[in-house]
Design an enzyme around this catalytic site. Structure first.
Site, PDB file in Angstrom:
ATOM      1  N   TYR A   1     -10.585 -75.239 -42.770  1.00  0.00           N
ATOM      2  CA  TYR A   1      -9.745 -74.106 -42.017  1.00  0.00           C
ATOM      3  C   TYR A   1      -8.613 -74.733 -41.218  1.00  0.00           C
ATOM      4  O   TYR A   1      -7.432 -74.485 -41.400  1.00  0.00           O
ATOM      5  CB  TYR A   1     -10.896 -73.358 -40.942  1.00  0.00           C
TER       6      TYR A   1
ATOM      7  N   LYS B   1      -4.632 -75.027 -41.632  1.00  0.00           N
ATOM      8  CA  LYS B   1      -3.609 -74.362 -40.618  1.00  0.00           C
ATOM      9  C   LYS B   1      -2.705 -75.531 -40.398  1.00  0.00           C
ATOM     10  O   LYS B   1      -1.520 -75.200 -39.983  1.00  0.00           O
ATOM     11  CB  LYS B   1      -4.509 -73.937 -39.714  1.00  0.00           C
TER      12      LYS B   1
ATOM     13  N   THR C   1      -3.284 -72.554 -34.462  1.00  0.00           N
ATOM     14  CA  THR C   1      -4.473 -72.823 -33.657  1.00  0.00           C
ATOM     15  C   THR C   1      -4.687 -73.796 -32.902  1.00  0.00           C
ATOM     16  O   THR C   1      -4.115 -74.901 -33.510  1.00  0.00           O
ATOM     17  CB  THR C   1      -5.839 -72.256 -34.781  1.00  0.00           C
ATOM     18  N   ASP C   2      -5.593 -73.921 -31.678  1.00  0.00           N
ATOM     19  CA  ASP C   2      -5.865 -75.268 -30.992  1.00  0.00           C
ATOM     20  C   ASP C   2      -6.541 -76.068 -32.096  1.00  0.00           C
ATOM     21  O   ASP C   2      -6.718 -77.308 -31.729  1.00  0.00           O
ATOM     22  CB  ASP C   2      -6.240 -75.124 -29.662  1.00  0.00           C
ATOM     23  N   GLU C   3      -7.156 -75.410 -33.087  1.00  0.00           N
ATOM     24  CA  GLU C   3      -8.099 -76.338 -33.951  1.00  0.00           C
ATOM     25  C   GLU C   3      -7.288 -77.417 -34.727  1.00  0.00           C
ATOM     26  O   GLU C   3      -8.125 -78.481 -35.282  1.00  0.00           O
ATOM     27  CB  GLU C   3      -9.008 -75.293 -34.719  1.00  0.00           C
TER      28      GLU C   3
HETATM   29  P1  NAD Z   1      -8.798 -62.223 -39.394  1.00  0.00           P
HETATM   30  O1  NAD Z   1      -9.479 -63.119 -40.310  1.00  0.00           O
HETATM   31  O2  NAD Z   1      -9.199 -61.163 -38.240  1.00  0.00           O
HETATM   32  O3  NAD Z   1      -7.543 -61.517 -39.942  1.00  0.00           O
HETATM   33  C1  NAD Z   1      -6.668 -62.047 -41.055  1.00  0.00           C
HETATM   34  C2  NAD Z   1      -5.941 -61.090 -41.587  1.00  0.00           C
HETATM   35  O4  NAD Z   1      -5.210 -61.534 -42.811  1.00  0.00           O
HETATM   36  C3  NAD Z   1      -6.799 -60.176 -42.422  1.00  0.00           C
HETATM   37  O5  NAD Z   1      -6.688 -58.624 -42.023  1.00  0.00           O
HETATM   38  C4  NAD Z   1      -6.764 -60.265 -44.090  1.00  0.00           C
HETATM   39  O6  NAD Z   1      -6.885 -59.228 -44.689  1.00  0.00           O
HETATM   40  C5  NAD Z   1      -5.248 -60.778 -43.872  1.00  0.00           C
HETATM   41  N1  NAD Z   1      -4.980 -61.600 -45.048  1.00  0.00           N
HETATM   42  C6  NAD Z   1      -5.762 -62.804 -45.241  1.00  0.00           C
HETATM   43  N2  NAD Z   1      -5.307 -63.295 -46.495  1.00  0.00           N
HETATM   44  C7  NAD Z   1      -4.141 -62.549 -46.757  1.00  0.00           C
HETATM   45  C8  NAD Z   1      -3.217 -62.858 -47.750  1.00  0.00           C
HETATM   46  N3  NAD Z   1      -3.190 -63.989 -48.838  1.00  0.00           N
HETATM   47  N4  NAD Z   1      -1.857 -62.061 -47.757  1.00  0.00           N
HETATM   48  C9  NAD Z   1      -1.825 -61.285 -46.686  1.00  0.00           C
HETATM   49  N5  NAD Z   1      -2.886 -60.859 -45.947  1.00  0.00           N
HETATM   50  C10 NAD Z   1      -3.975 -61.824 -45.909  1.00  0.00           C
HETATM   51  O7  NAD Z   1      -7.946 -63.369 -38.383  1.00  0.00           O
HETATM   52  P2  NAD Z   1      -7.573 -63.311 -36.855  1.00  0.00           P
HETATM   53  O8  NAD Z   1      -8.604 -63.691 -35.907  1.00  0.00           O
HETATM   54  O9  NAD Z   1      -6.960 -62.093 -36.577  1.00  0.00           O
HETATM   55  O10 NAD Z   1      -6.362 -64.569 -36.967  1.00  0.00           O
HETATM   56  C11 NAD Z   1      -5.079 -64.412 -36.986  1.00  0.00           C
HETATM   57  C12 NAD Z   1      -4.380 -65.733 -37.135  1.00  0.00           C
HETATM   58  O11 NAD Z   1      -4.607 -66.301 -35.580  1.00  0.00           O
HETATM   59  C13 NAD Z   1      -4.547 -66.636 -38.111  1.00  0.00           C
HETATM   60  O12 NAD Z   1      -3.571 -67.260 -38.596  1.00  0.00           O
HETATM   61  C14 NAD Z   1      -5.567 -67.459 -37.233  1.00  0.00           C
HETATM   62  O13 NAD Z   1      -5.632 -69.021 -37.873  1.00  0.00           O
HETATM   63  C15 NAD Z   1      -4.838 -67.455 -35.889  1.00  0.00           C
HETATM   64  N6  NAD Z   1      -5.812 -67.780 -34.770  1.00  0.00           N
HETATM   65  C16 NAD Z   1      -6.972 -67.380 -34.647  1.00  0.00           C
HETATM   66  C17 NAD Z   1      -7.694 -67.404 -33.411  1.00  0.00           C
HETATM   67  C18 NAD Z   1      -8.788 -66.668 -33.217  1.00  0.00           C
HETATM   68  O14 NAD Z   1      -9.497 -66.936 -32.101  1.00  0.00           O
HETATM   69  N7  NAD Z   1      -9.466 -65.745 -33.994  1.00  0.00           N
HETATM   70  C19 NAD Z   1      -7.358 -68.224 -32.524  1.00  0.00           C
HETATM   71  C20 NAD Z   1      -6.132 -68.933 -32.873  1.00  0.00           C
HETATM   72  C21 NAD Z   1      -5.276 -68.658 -33.734  1.00  0.00           C
HETATM   73  P1  TYD Z   2     -16.334 -68.729 -34.122  1.00  0.00           P
HETATM   74  O1  TYD Z   2     -16.188 -67.620 -33.275  1.00  0.00           O
HETATM   75  O2  TYD Z   2     -16.688 -68.710 -35.508  1.00  0.00           O
HETATM   76  O3  TYD Z   2     -14.996 -69.441 -33.653  1.00  0.00           O
HETATM   77  P2  TYD Z   2     -14.488 -71.325 -33.808  1.00  0.00           P
HETATM   78  O4  TYD Z   2     -15.383 -71.781 -34.598  1.00  0.00           O
HETATM   79  O5  TYD Z   2     -13.139 -70.824 -34.623  1.00  0.00           O
HETATM   80  O6  TYD Z   2     -14.364 -71.588 -32.680  1.00  0.00           O
HETATM   81  O7  TYD Z   2     -17.304 -69.796 -33.267  1.00  0.00           O
HETATM   82  C1  TYD Z   2     -17.184 -69.982 -31.855  1.00  0.00           C
HETATM   83  C2  TYD Z   2     -18.325 -70.969 -31.659  1.00  0.00           C
HETATM   84  O8  TYD Z   2     -19.486 -70.335 -31.677  1.00  0.00           O
HETATM   85  C3  TYD Z   2     -18.505 -72.158 -32.209  1.00  0.00           C
HETATM   86  O9  TYD Z   2     -18.666 -73.332 -31.754  1.00  0.00           O
HETATM   87  C4  TYD Z   2     -19.567 -71.855 -33.410  1.00  0.00           C
HETATM   88  C5  TYD Z   2     -20.654 -70.999 -32.552  1.00  0.00           C
HETATM   89  N1  TYD Z   2     -21.318 -70.223 -33.193  1.00  0.00           N
HETATM   90  C6  TYD Z   2     -22.640 -69.888 -32.938  1.00  0.00           C
HETATM   91  O10 TYD Z   2     -23.282 -70.567 -32.218  1.00  0.00           O
HETATM   92  N2  TYD Z   2     -23.449 -68.984 -33.575  1.00  0.00           N
HETATM   93  C7  TYD Z   2     -22.569 -67.963 -34.614  1.00  0.00           C
HETATM   94  O11 TYD Z   2     -23.302 -67.184 -35.054  1.00  0.00           O
HETATM   95  C8  TYD Z   2     -21.261 -68.057 -34.504  1.00  0.00           C
HETATM   96  C9  TYD Z   2     -20.546 -67.169 -35.650  1.00  0.00           C
HETATM   97  C10 TYD Z   2     -20.440 -69.370 -34.054  1.00  0.00           C
END
Ligand code: NAD
Ligand code: TYD
Length: 344
Positions: free
Chosen positions: A153, A157, A125-127
């Site tokens: 988090y 990562k 992630t970019d975080e």
């Molecule tokens: P999500 O929370 O929707 O899905 C995570 C999945 O992993 C779930 O299905 C969960 O059951 C499974 N999981 C959790 N712990 C596990 C374990 N110990 N063993 C096997 N499976 C397990 O997450 P997401 O938003 O789809 O993110 C997926 C990946 O992408 C993550 O690694 C996250 O850090 C990365 N990512 C997410 C975003 C975003 O905007 N959502 C952006 C950049 C990177």
């Molecule tokens: P989120 O979807 O949790 O992603 P991330 O924290 O990984 O960027 O949140 C996106 C942005 O929205 C973040 O700045 C937090 C804000 N946010 C709210 O203002 N209200 C909410 O209820 C949630 C879930 C997030």
């Protein structure tokens, strides 16, 4: 090729599983997921009967289970999406983030070394870069930006990324890493901002905006993320990190207002609430390396992707209503255990 996708019952992993199963019928896609609260097998329904798809329930941090699985399945490629992914939850309870995101990753890496995998890809992630100030719009994260995390988090990562790179340097494991900005699109769990706004607005519930709502996120449609990962896995240089993002920066308030307007809902639903602890101000990705080296170009902008996403949530109310009611958690029992489809 046999490709292990971990976390394929989650948001991005689920979209990636759909993409891969349909695009590469000659490859076998094995989806390994622990089915935490964020794992939803209803997301995998569209592919569950395809011959090149298999689901296995399991934990990436369970060493014995993972070693047995690798011994049996002889994977060629591993793409690791499995993670605890919600910043707010990591602030409440960091430990599981270390267990899954760090120890789960090192367990997979050990198995990849032991079984001589062709490619391990870490979805990061970019975080991991921390945040940028709001008054410097000229600054972007590049792959050389130092890791400087803010939340449990992002710290977990970033630790995982360091292990991935160390396994390349120390054991010669062929790894790649992608660091993507905030994703949106179908099958996004409604605790995250965009699906939370859509689902709550449709029910005429208040929309909680943290702090002043000025924080900026760089939004990418999940489809474009999946294309990027596929490209990196097949053509990316081993040992390299690739940033993924499409220059779609918006303040949280802009995002909320855009969605409310599209749904014809009043801005009076917006409720400002206490800010997130350590809340990152701005994320902004420079994806030049991915574009120039691998020819990646996003298909969607925020303005084209958001209306499509809203339409998806309108057309698939049952999917997110089952999450809100908790019904989705019975799906594995009903469809997999009773029908004998998956191993536990
Ligand atoms: P999500 O929370 O929707 O899905 C995570 C999945 O992993 C779930 O299905 C969960 O059951 C499974 N999981 C959790 N712990 C596990 C374990 N110990 N063993 C096997 N499976 C397990 O997450 P997401 O938003 O789809 O993110 C997926 C990946 O992408 C993550 O690694 C996250 O850090 C990365 N990512 C997410 C975003 C975003 O905007 N959502 C952006 C950049 C990177
Ligand atoms: P989120 O979807 O949790 O992603 P991330 O924290 O990984 O960027 O949140 C996106 C942005 O929205 C973040 O700045 C937090 C804000 N946010 C709210 O203002 N209200 C909410 O209820 C949630 C879930 C997030």
């Amino acid at each position: 090729m046999k490709i292990l996708v971990t976390g394929g019952a989650g948001f991005i992993g689920g979209n990636f599983v759909h993409y891969m199963v349909n695009k590469y019928p000659e490859d076998m896609i094995v989806n390994l997921d622990k089915l935490t609260y964020a794992g939803n097998l209803e997301t995998c329904k569209p592919v569950e009967d395809k011959p090149n798809y298999k689901f296995i329930k399991g934990d990436i941090a369970d060493r014995e289970f993972i070693m047995d699985l690798f011994e049996k399945e002889k994977f060629d490629v591993v793409v690791n999406f499995a993670a605890e992914s919600h910043v707010d939850r990591s602030i409440e309870d960091p430990e599981i983030f270390v267990k899954t995101n760090v120890m789960g990753t090192t367990t997979l890496l050990d198995a990849c070394v032991k079984y001589g995998i062709q490619r391990y890809h870490q979805v990061s992630t970019d975080e991991v870069y921390g945040d940028l100030p709001l008054d410097r719009p000229d600054l972007f994260f590049t792959e050389n930006t130092p890791l400087h995390t803010s939340s449990p988090y992002s710290s977990a990562k970033a630790s995982a990324d360091l292990f991935v790179l160390a396994y390349h340097r120390t054991y010669g494991l062929p790894v790649t890493i992608s660091r993507c900005s905030n994703n949106y699109g179908p099958y996004h769990f409604p605790e995250k901002l965009i699906p939370l706004i859509i689902s709550r607005a449709l029910n005429d519930e208040t929309i909680p905006v943290y702090g002043t709502g000025e924080n900026v996120r760089d939004w990418l449609h999940v489809y474009d993320h999946c294309v990027a990962i596929d490209l990196i896995v097949r053509k990316g240089r081993v040992g390299e990190v690739y940033n993924v993002g499409g220059h779609n920066e918006r303040t949280n308030l802009e995002v909320v207002k855009t969605v409310l307007h599209a749904l014809n809902k009043p801005e009076s639903l917006i409720t400002f609430v206490t800010d997130r602890k350590g809340h990152d101000m701005r994320y902004a990705i420079d994806p030049t390396k991915l574009e120039t080296e691998l020819g990646w170009k996003p298909k969607y902008t925020f303005d084209t992707g958001i209306p499509m996403t809203i339409q998806w949530y309108l057309d698939n109310k049952e999917w997110w209503e089952n999450i809100i009611s908790g019904e989705y958690q019975n799906y594995f029992e009903k469809m997999y255990v009773e029908k004998g489809r998956a191993k536990e």
